[in-house]
Design an enzyme around this catalytic site. Sequence first.
Site, PDB file in Angstrom:
ATOM      1  N   ARG A   1       0.851  -1.200   0.000  1.00 50.06           N
ATOM      2  CA  ARG A   1       0.000   0.000   0.000  1.00 50.06           C
ATOM      3  C   ARG A   1       0.883   1.245   0.000  1.00 50.06           C
ATOM      4  NH1 ARG A   1      -5.057  -2.112   1.513  1.00 50.06           N
ATOM      5  NH2 ARG A   1      -5.949  -0.355   0.391  1.00 50.06           N
TER       6      ARG A   1
ATOM      7  N   GLN B   1       0.370   2.499  -6.036  1.00 49.32           N
ATOM      8  CA  GLN B   1      -1.047   2.877  -5.966  1.00 49.32           C
ATOM      9  C   GLN B   1      -1.847   2.493  -7.214  1.00 49.32           C
ATOM     10  OE1 GLN B   1      -1.100   6.886  -4.673  1.00 49.32           O
ATOM     11  NE2 GLN B   1      -2.800   6.554  -3.280  1.00 49.32           N
TER      12      GLN B   1
ATOM     13  N   ASP C   1      -3.020  -1.051  -6.989  1.00 52.23           N
ATOM     14  CA  ASP C   1      -3.602  -1.428  -5.701  1.00 52.23           C
ATOM     15  C   ASP C   1      -5.069  -1.858  -5.857  1.00 52.23           C
ATOM     16  OD1 ASP C   1      -4.659  -1.465  -3.151  1.00 52.23           O
ATOM     17  OD2 ASP C   1      -3.687   0.374  -2.497  1.00 52.23           O
TER      18      ASP C   1
ATOM     19  N   SER D   1      -7.634  -1.071  -2.979  1.00 52.23           N
ATOM     20  CA  SER D   1      -8.194   0.275  -3.051  1.00 52.23           C
ATOM     21  C   SER D   1      -9.213   0.395  -4.185  1.00 52.23           C
ATOM     22  CB  SER D   1      -7.092   1.313  -3.278  1.00 52.23           C
ATOM     23  OG  SER D   1      -6.299   1.413  -2.139  1.00 52.23           O
TER      24      SER D   1
ATOM     25  N   TYR E   1      -2.341  -0.613   8.218  1.00 50.45           N
ATOM     26  CA  TYR E   1      -3.467  -1.439   8.654  1.00 50.45           C
ATOM     27  C   TYR E   1      -3.627  -1.356  10.169  1.00 50.45           C
ATOM     28  CZ  TYR E   1      -3.429  -3.685   4.074  1.00 50.45           C
ATOM     29  OH  TYR E   1      -3.496  -3.936   2.729  1.00 50.45           O
TER      30      TYR E   1
HETATM   31  P1  NAD Z   1      -8.998  -2.377   5.791  1.00 52.80           P
HETATM   32  O1  NAD Z   1      -9.956  -2.793   4.720  1.00 52.80           O
HETATM   33  O2  NAD Z   1      -7.969  -3.343   6.258  1.00 52.80           O
HETATM   34  O3  NAD Z   1      -9.848  -1.900   7.068  1.00 52.80           O
HETATM   35  C1  NAD Z   1     -10.865  -0.937   6.956  1.00 52.80           C
HETATM   36  C2  NAD Z   1     -10.795   0.034   8.099  1.00 52.80           C
HETATM   37  O4  NAD Z   1     -11.247  -0.592   9.292  1.00 52.80           O
HETATM   38  C3  NAD Z   1      -9.391   0.563   8.416  1.00 52.80           C
HETATM   39  O5  NAD Z   1      -9.416   1.972   8.339  1.00 52.80           O
HETATM   40  C4  NAD Z   1      -9.132   0.079   9.837  1.00 52.80           C
HETATM   41  O6  NAD Z   1      -8.386   1.022  10.583  1.00 52.80           O
HETATM   42  C5  NAD Z   1     -10.539  -0.035  10.364  1.00 52.80           C
HETATM   43  N1  NAD Z   1     -10.675  -0.851  11.586  1.00 52.80           N
HETATM   44  C6  NAD Z   1     -10.040  -1.981  11.945  1.00 52.80           C
HETATM   45  N2  NAD Z   1     -10.479  -2.390  13.164  1.00 52.80           N
HETATM   46  C7  NAD Z   1     -11.434  -1.507  13.561  1.00 52.80           C
HETATM   47  C8  NAD Z   1     -12.256  -1.387  14.702  1.00 52.80           C
HETATM   48  N3  NAD Z   1     -12.184  -2.246  15.737  1.00 52.80           N
HETATM   49  N4  NAD Z   1     -13.121  -0.349  14.757  1.00 52.80           N
HETATM   50  C9  NAD Z   1     -13.210   0.556  13.760  1.00 52.80           C
HETATM   51  N5  NAD Z   1     -12.456   0.499  12.655  1.00 52.80           N
HETATM   52  C10 NAD Z   1     -11.560  -0.514  12.562  1.00 52.80           C
HETATM   53  O7  NAD Z   1      -8.286  -1.001   5.408  1.00 52.80           O
HETATM   54  P2  NAD Z   1      -7.983  -0.398   3.962  1.00 52.80           P
HETATM   55  O8  NAD Z   1      -9.132   0.364   3.484  1.00 52.80           O
HETATM   56  O9  NAD Z   1      -7.448  -1.491   3.118  1.00 52.80           O
HETATM   57  O10 NAD Z   1      -6.833   0.634   4.308  1.00 52.80           O
HETATM   58  C11 NAD Z   1      -5.676   0.191   4.996  1.00 52.80           C
HETATM   59  C12 NAD Z   1      -4.628   1.253   5.062  1.00 52.80           C
HETATM   60  O11 NAD Z   1      -3.991   1.396   3.824  1.00 52.80           O
HETATM   61  C13 NAD Z   1      -5.129   2.628   5.438  1.00 52.80           C
HETATM   62  O12 NAD Z   1      -4.209   3.185   6.334  1.00 52.80           O
HETATM   63  C14 NAD Z   1      -5.110   3.380   4.154  1.00 52.80           C
HETATM   64  O13 NAD Z   1      -4.946   4.766   4.335  1.00 52.80           O
HETATM   65  C15 NAD Z   1      -3.872   2.770   3.533  1.00 52.80           C
HETATM   66  N6  NAD Z   1      -3.834   2.942   2.097  1.00 52.80           N
HETATM   67  C16 NAD Z   1      -2.701   3.470   1.550  1.00 52.80           C
HETATM   68  C17 NAD Z   1      -2.630   3.631   0.205  1.00 52.80           C
HETATM   69  C18 NAD Z   1      -1.401   4.209  -0.413  1.00 52.80           C
HETATM   70  O14 NAD Z   1      -0.621   4.862   0.216  1.00 52.80           O
HETATM   71  N7  NAD Z   1      -1.202   3.971  -1.650  1.00 52.80           N
HETATM   72  C19 NAD Z   1      -3.666   3.251  -0.617  1.00 52.80           C
HETATM   73  C20 NAD Z   1      -4.795   2.704  -0.028  1.00 52.80           C
HETATM   74  C21 NAD Z   1      -4.858   2.540   1.335  1.00 52.80           C
END
Ligand code: NAD
Length: 379
Positions: free
Chosen positions: A121, A126, A129, A132, A227
């Site tokens: 990530r 990106q 990804d 996303s 994560y």
């Molecule tokens: P995910 O699908 O793994 O989880 C969804 C959300 O649920 C996350 O925000 C997580 O913090 C939240 N979560 C977990 N346990 C929880 C709880 N008990 N209560 C409430 N919320 C809870 O996450 P994702 O959408 O795949 O994103 C993961 C990370 O990757 C994030 O930090 C996102 O910003 C990052 N990301 C980075 C890039 C990049 O830099 N290119 C691109 C996409 C995502």
Amino acid sequence: MEGFVAKANDPRESRTALTPDSAEKLIGLGINLSAEEGLGEKSGYPDRLYAEKGVNLRPDDAALTSADLILGLDIPDAQTVARFKPGSLFVGFLDPFFRTDLLHALARAGVSAISMEMIPRTTLAQKMDVLSSQMNLAGYQAVITGANRLNKALPMMMTPAGTISPCRVFVIGVGVAGLQAIATAKRLGARVEAFDTRPVVEEQVKSLGAKFVKIDLGETTQTDQGYAEELTAEQIALQRRGMAKVCANSDLVITTAKLFGRKAPTLVTREMISGMKPGSVIVDLAAANGGNVEGTLPDREVVLENGVIIVGHGLLEAEVPFHASQVYASNIANLLEHFWDEESKSLHLDMEDVILQGCLLTHGGQIIHPTFKERLAQR
Ligand code: NAD
């Protein structure tokens, strides 16, 4: 280089790993592409459009066995893996944390396998990804699905017959899907609140015009990939207590809280649901990973005695297959372009490349990814 694009195994699946646009890009690189007839039919891409771009459409999947490169969408079964040519490269979803059996099968078959879920990530990766690109659409579709099941309209309406108050939407988990769910619900005029255990999310929630629900859970951590880490039992209890009232006041609750590679935490209990109004809807996007909601059934809708509806959906992105395929196919094409060697007109798997180190799971007859090697060694 001969490439074959496989149709999905899962009958619920309506997306495809190749669109006519991505076919043009890959053929332009120098890959001879073949696919089974009807590849993109369910996603809204007819055979004619692929043929026009130069894809060789065939009545069956016989070309799979001689392909150097196989592009897939859902997880292949062991029988299909056994038909892959030794030394070939598979690119697609693999669900590696829960399907170690498949990793063994791929290694045994001498296949190099790239798991699209494991693309790092990072900013650099990106455009490849898939989590996303797909979760963004799932977040959108969660709101559309919820709005469809509700017996209410989402926006405020001031009419001569009286004022209709806006629906209250509560989004639990504000990653990619959660952010898009907030944005979509706001566009539809709902009053939106959201919660995530990662404090950095608060600003993002506010910038979308939603309210961040504050619950003091003490220290929470996240991995270097961003994560969320698992909460303790005490923290989960605190979180449930903090969210119970918000759920009770909400018309639509959307849960997206996942833990990468692990079962999703149960955050909305039966007791919390018993405080919700009849006709309220919960859309659980974590249903395929065990669910965030007590009583969720994957791919089923459950109507509880108090009239609350739980929609457990593990594949909401597949309900907008045209766009989900567009971005998935584009993620794959970008990945292949990244590893393409113009001189030799073939893929060059550079083992020093950090993106490849993150997503190449099997190679040279072995499971080579450190996470899965370690897991297997611990058994
Ligand atoms: P995910 O699908 O793994 O989880 C969804 C959300 O649920 C996350 O925000 C997580 O913090 C939240 N979560 C977990 N346990 C929880 C709880 N008990 N209560 C409430 N919320 C809870 O996450 P994702 O959408 O795949 O994103 C993961 C990370 O990757 C994030 O930090 C996102 O910003 C990052 N990301 C980075 C890039 C990049 O830099 N290119 C691109 C996409 C995502």
